[in-house]
Scaffold this motif. Structure first.
Motif, PDB file in Angstrom:
ATOM      1  N   LYS A  45      -0.134 -10.981   3.896  1.00 29.97           N
ATOM      2  CA  LYS A  45       0.819 -12.005   3.460  1.00 29.97           C
ATOM      3  C   LYS A  45       0.439 -13.360   4.047  1.00 29.97           C
ATOM      4  O   LYS A  45       0.172 -13.480   5.237  1.00 29.97           O
ATOM      5  CB  LYS A  45       2.230 -11.631   3.893  1.00 29.97           C
ATOM      6  N   GLU A  64      -1.770  -3.681  -5.692  1.00 24.01           N
ATOM      7  CA  GLU A  64      -0.653  -3.618  -4.736  1.00 24.01           C
ATOM      8  C   GLU A  64      -0.251  -5.041  -4.407  1.00 24.01           C
ATOM      9  O   GLU A  64      -1.102  -5.918  -4.278  1.00 24.01           O
ATOM     10  CB  GLU A  64      -1.083  -2.945  -3.421  1.00 24.01           C
ATOM     11  N   GLY A  65       1.051  -5.276  -4.233  1.00 29.28           N
ATOM     12  CA  GLY A  65       1.515  -6.562  -3.751  1.00 29.28           C
ATOM     13  C   GLY A  65       1.734  -7.603  -4.828  1.00 29.28           C
ATOM     14  O   GLY A  65       1.994  -7.283  -5.994  1.00 29.28           O
ATOM     15  N   GLU A  66       1.589  -8.883  -4.400  1.00 31.00           N
ATOM     16  CA  GLU A  66       1.855 -10.014  -5.291  1.00 31.00           C
ATOM     17  C   GLU A  66       1.097 -11.244  -4.813  1.00 31.00           C
ATOM     18  O   GLU A  66       1.079 -11.544  -3.619  1.00 31.00           O
ATOM     19  CB  GLU A  66       3.355 -10.306  -5.279  1.00 31.00           C
ATOM     20  N   ARG A  79       1.885  -9.613 -10.132  1.00 25.90           N
ATOM     21  CA  ARG A  79       2.428  -8.511  -9.329  1.00 25.90           C
ATOM     22  C   ARG A  79       1.647  -7.226  -9.613  1.00 25.90           C
ATOM     23  O   ARG A  79       0.842  -7.172 -10.535  1.00 25.90           O
ATOM     24  CB  ARG A  79       3.899  -8.311  -9.665  1.00 25.90           C
ATOM     25  N   LYS A  80       1.955  -6.200  -8.839  1.00 21.40           N
ATOM     26  CA  LYS A  80       1.319  -4.894  -8.983  1.00 21.40           C
ATOM     27  C   LYS A  80       1.222  -4.493 -10.458  1.00 21.40           C
ATOM     28  O   LYS A  80       2.191  -4.586 -11.204  1.00 21.40           O
ATOM     29  CB  LYS A  80       2.124  -3.839  -8.214  1.00 21.40           C
ATOM     30  N   GLU A  98       2.694 -11.455  -0.378  1.00 26.66           N
ATOM     31  CA  GLU A  98       2.925 -10.273   0.453  1.00 26.66           C
ATOM     32  C   GLU A  98       1.574  -9.591   0.618  1.00 26.66           C
ATOM     33  O   GLU A  98       0.595 -10.024   0.013  1.00 26.66           O
ATOM     34  CB  GLU A  98       3.965  -9.339  -0.180  1.00 26.66           C
ATOM     35  N   ASP A  99       1.512  -8.551   1.436  1.00 23.53           N
ATOM     36  CA  ASP A  99       0.253  -7.817   1.560  1.00 23.53           C
ATOM     37  C   ASP A  99      -0.166  -7.366   0.165  1.00 23.53           C
ATOM     38  O   ASP A  99       0.642  -6.803  -0.582  1.00 23.53           O
ATOM     39  CB  ASP A  99       0.413  -6.608   2.478  1.00 23.53           C
ATOM     40  N   THR A 100      -1.424  -7.643  -0.185  1.00 22.04           N
ATOM     41  CA  THR A 100      -1.879  -7.442  -1.565  1.00 22.04           C
ATOM     42  C   THR A 100      -3.291  -6.894  -1.596  1.00 22.04           C
ATOM     43  O   THR A 100      -4.128  -7.255  -0.770  1.00 22.04           O
ATOM     44  CB  THR A 100      -1.847  -8.790  -2.334  1.00 22.04           C
TER      45      THR A 100
END
Length: 109
Positions: A45, A64-66, A79-80, A98-100
């Motif tokens: 993030k 995963e994430g955004e 997004r995911k 976020e964590d992605t």
């Protein structure tokens, strides 16, 4: 000729291809050749890539994430399971909301 450390015919999990380095975006090449390649990028993030030019035609697929992906001055939230296509030479930047984890597919015409 494809350059890879992976074995053809084996099944892999994307979870294996990431880094926990909080200081930089992780960039792992799955395979490449003179016509492009596939890489997995992992962002924590707030991590970002400053504006740069696309080295090929690309598909950015968020697994995963955004992220906020800014291309030609327009920001797109991905997004995911979302993806975006972008042409060669297009200026763009990325920031992780976020964590992605994302898959980057590059094709050189």
């Amino acid at each position: 000729m494809i350059k890879t450390d992976l074995k053809f015919g084996e099944v892999f999990s994307l979870d294996k291809f990431s880094s926990d380095d909080p200081e930089k975006v992780s960039f792992i090449n799955l395979w490449s050749n003179e016509n492009g390649g596939v890489s997995v990028l992992t962002f924590h993030k707030g991590q970002y890539l400053t504006e740069h030019l696309a080295p090929a035609d690309v598909m950015v697929y968020v697994t995963e994430g955004e992220i906020d992906f800014t291309m030609n001055g327009v920001t797109h939230r991905i997004r995911k399971n979302g993806f975006l296509l972008m042409g060669y030479g297009v200026p763009h930047s990325v920031i992780a909301n976020e964590d992605t984890k994302l898959m980057l597919i590059k094709i050189k015409a």
